[in-house]
Design an enzyme around this catalytic site. Structure first.
Site, mmCIF file in Angstrom:
data_model
loop_
_atom_site.group_PDB
_atom_site.id
_atom_site.type_symbol
_atom_site.label_atom_id
_atom_site.label_comp_id
_atom_site.label_asym_id
_atom_site.label_seq_id
_atom_site.Cartn_x
_atom_site.Cartn_y
_atom_site.Cartn_z
ATOM 1 N N CYS A 175 2.255 9.855 -1.200
ATOM 2 C CA CYS A 175 3.059 10.396 -2.786
ATOM 3 C C CYS A 175 3.163 12.052 -2.647
ATOM 4 O O CYS A 175 2.025 12.468 -2.688
ATOM 5 C CB CYS A 175 2.244 9.945 -3.926
ATOM 6 S SG CYS A 175 2.837 10.507 -5.333
ATOM 7 N N ASP A 235 0.694 -1.231 0.108
ATOM 8 C CA ASP A 235 -0.005 0.030 0.228
ATOM 9 C C ASP A 235 0.899 1.063 0.215
ATOM 10 O O ASP A 235 0.673 2.200 -0.661
ATOM 11 C CB ASP A 235 -1.068 -0.050 1.215
ATOM 12 C CG ASP A 235 -2.119 0.828 1.203
ATOM 13 O OD1 ASP A 235 -2.122 1.369 0.317
ATOM 14 O OD2 ASP A 235 -3.172 0.832 2.008
HETATM 15 P P1 HMG Z 1 -9.402 -3.426 -16.698
HETATM 16 O O1 HMG Z 1 -8.915 -2.733 -17.490
HETATM 17 O O2 HMG Z 1 -11.228 -3.279 -16.436
HETATM 18 O O3 HMG Z 1 -9.291 -5.010 -16.983
HETATM 19 O O4 HMG Z 1 -8.936 -3.310 -15.311
HETATM 20 P P2 HMG Z 1 -9.426 -5.993 -18.024
HETATM 21 O O5 HMG Z 1 -9.956 -7.082 -17.703
HETATM 22 O O6 HMG Z 1 -10.414 -5.351 -19.314
HETATM 23 O O7 HMG Z 1 -7.990 -6.002 -18.954
HETATM 24 C C1 HMG Z 1 -7.378 -4.797 -19.409
HETATM 25 C C2 HMG Z 1 -5.862 -4.950 -19.459
HETATM 26 O O8 HMG Z 1 -5.352 -5.384 -18.238
HETATM 27 C C3 HMG Z 1 -5.494 -6.270 -20.121
HETATM 28 O O9 HMG Z 1 -4.253 -6.153 -20.772
HETATM 29 C C4 HMG Z 1 -5.441 -7.286 -19.016
HETATM 30 O O10 HMG Z 1 -4.506 -8.435 -19.434
HETATM 31 C C5 HMG Z 1 -4.695 -6.615 -18.020
HETATM 32 P P3 HMG Z 1 -4.154 -5.764 -22.373
HETATM 33 O O11 HMG Z 1 -4.889 -6.895 -23.312
HETATM 34 O O12 HMG Z 1 -4.890 -4.090 -22.270
HETATM 35 O O13 HMG Z 1 -2.864 -5.569 -22.655
HETATM 36 N N1 HMG Z 1 -4.906 -7.172 -16.554
HETATM 37 C C6 HMG Z 1 -3.897 -7.286 -15.552
HETATM 38 N N2 HMG Z 1 -2.697 -7.249 -15.957
HETATM 39 C C7 HMG Z 1 -2.070 -7.634 -14.711
HETATM 40 N N3 HMG Z 1 -2.439 -8.260 -13.881
HETATM 41 C C8 HMG Z 1 -3.802 -8.337 -13.572
HETATM 42 C C9 HMG Z 1 -4.730 -7.996 -14.712
HETATM 43 N N4 HMG Z 1 -6.032 -8.013 -14.837
HETATM 44 C C10 HMG Z 1 -5.952 -7.567 -16.081
HETATM 45 N N5 HMG Z 1 -4.198 -8.852 -12.469
HETATM 46 C C11 HMG Z 1 -8.147 -4.139 -12.824
HETATM 47 C C12 HMG Z 1 -9.547 -4.049 -14.211
HETATM 48 C C13 HMG Z 1 -8.904 -4.593 -11.837
HETATM 49 C C14 HMG Z 1 -7.338 -5.195 -13.485
HETATM 50 C C15 HMG Z 1 -7.691 -2.840 -12.860
HETATM 51 O O14 HMG Z 1 -8.543 -2.162 -12.630
HETATM 52 C C16 HMG Z 1 -6.628 -2.916 -11.766
HETATM 53 O O15 HMG Z 1 -5.503 -3.443 -12.094
HETATM 54 N N6 HMG Z 1 -6.927 -2.176 -10.721
HETATM 55 C C17 HMG Z 1 -6.091 -2.281 -9.572
HETATM 56 C C18 HMG Z 1 -6.162 -0.837 -8.946
HETATM 57 C C19 HMG Z 1 -5.340 -1.180 -7.761
HETATM 58 O O16 HMG Z 1 -4.370 -1.991 -7.501
HETATM 59 N N7 HMG Z 1 -5.610 -0.192 -6.783
HETATM 60 C C20 HMG Z 1 -4.861 0.065 -5.627
HETATM 61 C C21 HMG Z 1 -5.102 -1.230 -4.600
HETATM 62 S S1 HMG Z 1 -6.501 -1.212 -3.675
HETATM 63 C C22 HMG Z 1 -6.156 -0.013 -2.476
HETATM 64 O O17 HMG Z 1 -5.111 0.486 -2.272
HETATM 65 C C23 HMG Z 1 -7.032 0.108 -1.150
HETATM 66 C C24 HMG Z 1 -6.415 -0.884 0.112
HETATM 67 O O18 HMG Z 1 -5.432 -0.354 0.485
HETATM 68 C C25 HMG Z 1 -7.736 -0.748 1.332
HETATM 69 C C26 HMG Z 1 -8.040 0.669 1.498
HETATM 70 O O19 HMG Z 1 -7.091 1.612 1.553
HETATM 71 O O20 HMG Z 1 -9.139 1.078 1.811
HETATM 72 C C27 HMG Z 1 -6.475 -2.301 -0.423
HETATM 73 MG MG MG Z 2 -5.069 1.295 1.724
#
Ligand code: HMG
Ligand code: MG
Length: 298
Positions: free
Chosen positions: A234, A10
């Site tokens: 950041c 995170d």
């Molecule tokens: P999307 O664009 O809707 O996904 O993203 P998609 O299924 O249409 O795929 C688009 C592209 O992403 C494709 O590649 C997939 O292969 C690739 P392309 O064909 O365009 O080259 N892809 C991936 N690549 C690597 N690893 C994967 C993956 N899945 C798809 N797993 C998606 C949907 C969920 C993937 C995207 O929105 C995403 O990765 N989001 C992550 C956001 C994130 O990490 N946010 C921070 C974490 S949450 C947080 O910090 C909160 C927390 O701390 C708690 C709090 O503080 O409250 C946990």
């Molecule tokens: Mg968090």
């Protein structure tokens, strides 16, 4: 008390300066040496969305794992789960939001769609022998919607527990909560789920994280997420802030006579190491005070 160290995930996902795989591995190993037994080490998400985590596979590949330590990774979907499995990850965390708008911005789908997707991810992870932790984001407010109804927090927490998450971490993603609201939120979720299955995850944007942690402890919560040195604010993203600093949490718990098994000096040294690489000062008050006492710069 159990502390879940989330700095390598995170924290570093929100740092502007790129950090090498070697540095991440050194940080995680120093945290283990300080006594942490649950560390979120990275995430298997889209590199387009979060480039800072694109090398998580390499981090897991290089880590010398110590038995008794949980090295977990965040996964958003089956693609991320498969990648985590290839890297030998034994515990994953899935995440959903209590706010509809945040869900769309963070993972590009509605809350309902995310819960359906995560149900499959969790089932597959458990079938592979992994443990699954669940996060609920925006439990005390949303950057797009403002107030988030407690009923929504409760509904998402229960859904994650029912799909098989062994622990539900309640995330104040934007750090807007204050202690009484934190207690009301813990009470609401605690009516639906056993309190021992709940963790709290407070970002410190408004300086409330430590107070909110104490408020949650008073309601019986025994698991706290935090980031060494308060990693994650950041400097280029206006208003962004890291989690409660692990050093501050450990100092508070030590002072209250609550056992954590963590060596504060070693923990602070791990924090100084990563802050040197990032080229900025620790936001942990306890780390700064320790360094001042030692006559060194934090
Ligand atoms: P999307 O664009 O809707 O996904 O993203 P998609 O299924 O249409 O795929 C688009 C592209 O992403 C494709 O590649 C997939 O292969 C690739 P392309 O064909 O365009 O080259 N892809 C991936 N690549 C690597 N690893 C994967 C993956 N899945 C798809 N797993 C998606 C949907 C969920 C993937 C995207 O929105 C995403 O990765 N989001 C992550 C956001 C994130 O990490 N946010 C921070 C974490 S949450 C947080 O910090 C909160 C927390 O701390 C708690 C709090 O503080 O409250 C946990
Ligand atoms: Mg968090």
């Amino acid at each position: 008390m159990k502390i879940v160290e989330v700095g390598p995930r995170d924290g570093l996902q929100n740092e502007a300066r790129a950090v090498s795989v070697d540095t991440k591995v050194k940080l995680i190993e120093a945290l283990v040496d300080a006594g942490l037994r649950a560390i979120e080490c990275g995430s298997f998400v889209s590199a387009k969305w979060v480039p800072q985590m694109a090398d998580s596979g390499a981090v897991f590949g290089q880590l010398r794992r110590v038995s008794g330590v949980s090295y977990s990774a965040l996964v958003p979907n089956t693609q991320g789960l498969a990648e985590a499995g290839r890297c030998g990850v034994e515990e994953v965390a899935v995440f959903a939001s209590a706010s509809e708008a945040f869900s769309r911005h963070n993972i590009n789908c509605s809350i309902q769609e995310s819960l359906e997707r995560l149900g499959g991810v969790t089932r597959d992870a458990i079938a592979r022998g992994m443990r699954v932790r669940g996060y609920v984001s925006c439990v005390l407010g949303c950057p797009y919607e403002g107030e988030v109804p407690l009923a929504s927090v409760e509904r998402v927490a229960v859904a994650l527990a029912q799909m098989g998450c062994y622990e539900i971490s309640l995330g104040d993603t934007i750090g807007v909560g204050t202690p009484r609201k934190a207690q009301a939120m813990v009470n609401a979720v605690g009516q639906a789920l056993p309190i021992k299955h709940l963790a709290v995850h407070f970002h410190d944007t408004w300086g409330q994280a430590l107070a909110n942690i104490l408020a949650a402890l008073e309601k019986g919560v025994e698991v706290v997420d935090s980031s060494v040195a308060g990693l994650g604010g950041c400097p280029y993203a206006a208003g962004a802030s890291g989690n409660a600093a692990t050093e501050d949490v450990v100092y508070m718990l030590d002072g209250m006579g609550i056992e954590t098994g963590i060596d504060l000096e070693k923990l602070a040294a791990a924090g100084r190491g990563i802050m040197r690489v990032l080229g900025r000062k620790s936001v942990s008050k306890a780390a700064v005070a320790l360094a001042a006492r030692a006559g060194a710069e934090a």
